[in-house]
Design a protein around this motif. Structure first.
Motif, PDB file in Angstrom:
ATOM      1  N   ILE A 188     -16.397 -10.544  24.938  1.00 17.20           N
ATOM      2  CA  ILE A 188     -15.252 -11.344  24.494  1.00 17.20           C
ATOM      3  C   ILE A 188     -14.121 -11.281  25.526  1.00 17.20           C
ATOM      4  N   THR A 189     -13.380 -12.375  25.663  1.00 18.35           N
ATOM      5  CA  THR A 189     -12.243 -12.367  26.590  1.00 18.35           C
ATOM      6  C   THR A 189     -10.943 -12.520  25.797  1.00 18.35           C
ATOM      7  N   PHE A 190      -9.874 -12.015  26.383  1.00 14.96           N
ATOM      8  CA  PHE A 190      -8.569 -12.046  25.721  1.00 14.96           C
ATOM      9  C   PHE A 190      -7.532 -12.704  26.617  1.00 14.96           C
ATOM     10  N   GLN A 191      -6.701 -13.525  25.995  1.00 13.15           N
ATOM     11  CA  GLN A 191      -5.530 -14.039  26.698  1.00 13.15           C
ATOM     12  C   GLN A 191      -4.328 -13.313  26.100  1.00 13.15           C
ATOM     13  N   GLU A 204       0.395  -1.354  28.835  1.00 13.52           N
ATOM     14  CA  GLU A 204       0.551  -2.789  28.609  1.00 13.52           C
ATOM     15  C   GLU A 204      -0.797  -3.496  28.722  1.00 13.52           C
ATOM     16  N   PRO A 205      -1.217  -4.214  27.696  1.00 10.09           N
ATOM     17  CA  PRO A 205      -2.504  -4.910  27.795  1.00 10.09           C
ATOM     18  C   PRO A 205      -2.397  -6.144  28.692  1.00 10.09           C
ATOM     19  N   THR A 206      -3.493  -6.487  29.338  1.00  9.15           N
ATOM     20  CA  THR A 206      -3.485  -7.686  30.182  1.00  9.15           C
ATOM     21  C   THR A 206      -4.643  -8.586  29.789  1.00  9.15           C
ATOM     22  N   SER A 207      -4.564  -9.819  30.240  1.00  9.43           N
ATOM     23  CA  SER A 207      -5.636 -10.771  29.957  1.00  9.43           C
ATOM     24  C   SER A 207      -6.914 -10.305  30.611  1.00  9.43           C
ATOM     25  N   SER A 208      -8.038 -10.682  30.022  1.00 12.74           N
ATOM     26  CA  SER A 208      -9.309 -10.300  30.627  1.00 12.74           C
ATOM     27  C   SER A 208     -10.296 -11.452  30.511  1.00 12.74           C
ATOM     28  N   ILE A 228       4.245 -20.468  30.609  1.00 17.06           N
ATOM     29  CA  ILE A 228       3.386 -20.053  29.495  1.00 17.06           C
ATOM     30  C   ILE A 228       1.922 -20.173  29.908  1.00 17.06           C
ATOM     31  N   ARG A 229       1.612 -21.272  30.605  1.00 17.58           N
ATOM     32  CA  ARG A 229       0.222 -21.510  30.989  1.00 17.58           C
ATOM     33  C   ARG A 229      -0.194 -20.666  32.197  1.00 17.58           C
ATOM     34  N   LEU A 230       0.775 -20.434  33.106  1.00 18.41           N
ATOM     35  CA  LEU A 230       0.453 -19.634  34.294  1.00 18.41           C
ATOM     36  C   LEU A 230       0.087 -18.203  33.915  1.00 18.41           C
ATOM     37  N   GLN A 231       0.663 -17.729  32.808  1.00 14.76           N
ATOM     38  CA  GLN A 231       0.351 -16.361  32.386  1.00 14.76           C
ATOM     39  C   GLN A 231      -1.143 -16.196  32.128  1.00 14.76           C
ATOM     40  N   GLN A 232      -1.831 -17.296  31.860  1.00 15.32           N
ATOM     41  CA  GLN A 232      -3.259 -17.207  31.541  1.00 15.32           C
ATOM     42  C   GLN A 232      -4.155 -17.512  32.739  1.00 15.32           C
ATOM     43  N   THR A 233      -3.549 -17.771  33.905  1.00 12.92           N
ATOM     44  CA  THR A 233      -4.379 -18.027  35.076  1.00 12.92           C
ATOM     45  C   THR A 233      -4.683 -16.709  35.784  1.00 12.92           C
ATOM     46  N   ALA A 234      -5.384 -16.817  36.917  1.00  6.52           N
ATOM     47  CA  ALA A 234      -5.775 -15.609  37.645  1.00  6.52           C
ATOM     48  C   ALA A 234      -4.546 -14.820  38.094  1.00  6.52           C
TER      49      ALA A 234
END
Lengths: 343, 314
Positions: free
Chosen positions: A195-198, A339-343, B264-270
């Motif tokens: 699973i991935t998280f934003q 701090e959690p980060t996106s994965s 907001i959207r950039l936070q979800q990019t690489a």
């Protein structure tokens, strides 16, 4: 000679013990002026930096109201107290003779400790990012350590997400938020390791339109399950027809077709422990955070309600076994404040 | 998602327009005040009051547009207070404005608690829903971005057009602009500078309150105490950015909102995983400051802005 020495050592120990006992008795007398009145309700005051509707504070407020209903305490409170005003309000309640003051000092850690030091007879039970300080015996700390329930809610989320993409909107990455997010993510990975998280933080506790916009962006980016740490997130999920998991309070009533499960915090064990200790004079600096653990009754998974029967059996089985294991201590949910980060 | 993909997606622009809408209302309101020569720092508090009063009116049973009207009237009442203190009494506009923000904010919470003494969470209302304008909504990109918004967003753009027309094409607009540039000349024409300025502040404050109400009636469906969250202060900067012109101010609001939607959207990019989230949150402000530096070089500040006018005084 040896005998006398031993006697002397013994007497010193006795002396120290009796002094400590004496000090304790003085402290006890301070907290409870008259043992005869011990059954009377304890005067409790709450000081909150936000309105009592706010999720986190509402749990404290509800527990205090319940204790008042039982006759254990008399309860008064100040809400929406700005941090700059906070120490003053603490002093006012202490001066008015309140015996237990509860609240949150995340923004006034140092100043609040100064006030507590000035009122050694008043017990302070404060939400704080720090640990207790033995040199300040009348200030105990707590926080919502409901990672057990967050972990279980994560299992539900992992089982219910079809895209394997979960969006998480938080206010600020402070320990309280981080550890619950991590526990939730660990739970979700139990059901789906890939699973991935934003993960996003909006830099505000109260900006539902912004939280909603952030959630919309995550949905556009593939999320079909949201972790609703902030108000506004469940609204985005509802509008776009996807699912969400609640945090701290049960929000399913407002979003019956959206919120699958919620990780609940119960402040009652924390408050009741503090009341009992103030009553018998044993209130000392301690970390009351553990009273929020599931095995203490401080956290639970909300009833599935409208989603009863819609959650995969595998998830329900795992939740049941993990709940039992958490309660008997054979499984411990990791506490991770990073701090959690996106994965 | 790549930055280019983001910028070319209709949902991104739809978000930008949504975020911009409350700013457009409040910026126009501030612009009208300043064009008449009065800096209105009560904007943040007036937006809070508008957000609350509009929402509570709808909760009490009024239709949505009734809520908008109540918000507008609430804003105008605070505007009257500001105008009375700052125009005929000629008090410091900074002090009056900040005082008004504090008053409006506190009074809002007081009223909130009186009306809703015991609630577990603020009640929800049935908010404005997106309305697709026939034919126009089918256009690629701009259709979903511009013409699938809530009615209150359309009202924001309509108001901008009305403001621009009124300011530049009508005698009233001329009088307002003159009151902010050369009040003595207005007085020499036999017009009342006091009346013009007070009228502008009251009207402008009404628009600010509608901007606040957008948050509770359109962007969201409930009221939270801190939800205006500094948007009013941004509008003060947007007026400068827009060089005191409605059209440019609207563009500024959209630009700011686009940066916000982008971060907001950039936070979800690489890059989102590498850069601290605080930098993204800063992005709209930093870029707006840069734009402000560029844009304001040729801006014409109303000459009599913040200068009290006393008739017959030289």
């Amino acid at each position: 000679m040896t005998k006398i020495k031993t006697a002397a050592r013994l007497s010193r120990r006795q002396f120290l013990t009796s002094t400590a006992a004496g000090a304790l008795a003085v402290a006890l007398a301070g907290v409870l002026p008259d043992p005869v009145l011990a059954a009377d309700p304890i005067k409790v005051a709450g000081i909150y930096t936000v309105p009592v509707e706010q999720q986190w504070v509402s749990r404290i407020h509800v527990a205090a109201l319940a204790a008042q209903e039982r006759g254990d305490i008399t309860y008064t409170f100040s809400e929406n107290t700005s941090n700059t005003d906070y120490p003053r309000v603490m002093r006012e309640y202490a001066e008015q003779g309140h015996k237990l003051i509860i609240g949150e000092i995340f923004g006034v850690e140092a100043e609040a400790r100064e006030v507590a030091a000035d009122y050694p007879d008043v017990a302070f039970l404060m939400g704080s990012s720090f640990k207790e300080d033995p040199s300040l015996p009348n200030l105990a700390v707590f926080d919502n350590y409901i990672q057990d329930a967050s972990y279980l809610s994560g299992i539900v989320a992992g089982a219910m997400s079809e895209s394997g993409n979960i969006g998480m909107v938080g206010g600020f990455p402070i320990p309280e938020v981080n550890r619950l997010m991590h526990a939730f993510m660990a739970g979700a990975r139990e059901m789906n390791p890939d699973i991935t998280f934003q993960v996003s933080f909006i830099g505000s506790w109260f900006d539902p339109p912004k939280a909603k916009e952030t959630a919309f962006a995550m949905i556009e980016n593939g999320a079909d399950m949201l972790y609703a740490e902030r108000f506004g997130v469940s609204d985005a999920a509802k509008e776009k027809g996807i699912l969400a998991i609640g945090n701290v309070i049960d929000t399913q009533g407002d979003y019956p077709d959206t919120v699958v499960a919620s990780a609940l915090w119960h402040f009652e064990p924390t408050l009741d422990a503090a009341i009992a200790k103030v009553r018998d004079g044993s209130f000392v600096a301690a970390d009351y955070g553990t009273y929020s653990f599931m095995k203490e009754g401080g956290a639970s998974l909300a009833p599935f309600g409208t989603f009863e029967g819609k959650i995969p059996q595998a998830a329900l089985d795992l939740i049941a076994s993990r709940t039992a294991a958490i309660k008997d201590g054979s499984y411990v949910v990791e506490i991770n404040d990073a701090e959690p980060t996106s994965s | 998602m790549d930055i280019l993909d983001i910028l070319l997606s209709a949902s991104f622009w739809a978000a930008a327009i949504r975020i911009a809408s409350p700013l457009i209302f409040a910026t126009l309101g501030e612009l009208i005040c300043e064009r008449a020569g009065v800096l209105n720092l009560g904007i943040e508090g007036i937006m809070v009051a508008g957000a609350f009063s509009g929402w509570i009116a709808v909760w009490a049973g009024l239709p949505l547009w009734g809520g908008v009207a109540v918000a507008m009237l609430t804003g105008m009442a605070f505007g009257l207070l500001h105008a009375t203190l700052s125009v005929p009494f000629g008090l410091s506009q900074h002090v009056v404005g900040i005082g008004l923000t504090l008053l409006a904010t506190s009074l809002t919470f007081y009223t909130y608690r009186v009306v809703l003494p015991e609630v577990s969470s603020p009640p929800k209302i049935e908010a404005f829903q997106p309305y697709e304008i026939p034919l126009l909504a089918d256009l690629p990109l701009i259709g979903p971005a511009l013409f699938s918004q809530t009615p209150l967003t359309y009202a924001a753009f309509l108001l901008a057009a009305i403001c621009a027309y009124t300011l530049y094409r009508t005698p009233v607009g001329l009088a307002v602009r003159a009151a902010g540039e050369n009040p003595s000349a207005v007085a020499a024409q036999g017009l009342s500078v006091t009346a013009i300025r007070m009228g502008a502040v009251i009207t402008g404050s009404g628009f600010m309150a509608v901007g606040g109400a957008f948050l509770t009636l359109s962007a969201f469906d409930s009221f939270f105490f801190d939800m205006v969250n500094g948007r009013g202060w941004i509008c003060i900067a947007l007026v400068v950015f827009g060089a005191w012109r409605p059209g440019k101010a609207v563009l500024g609001a959209i630009l700011f909102a686009a940066f916000d939607a982008l971060q907001i959207r950039l936070q979800q990019t690489a890059i989102g995983a590498l850069v601290p989230y605080q930098l993204f949150l800063m992005l709209p402000y930093i870029l707006s400051i840069l734009a402000l530096v560029v844009m304001s070089r040729r801006a014409e500040v109303p000459a009599a802005l913040m200068v009290p006018f006393n008739k017959g005084e030289r």
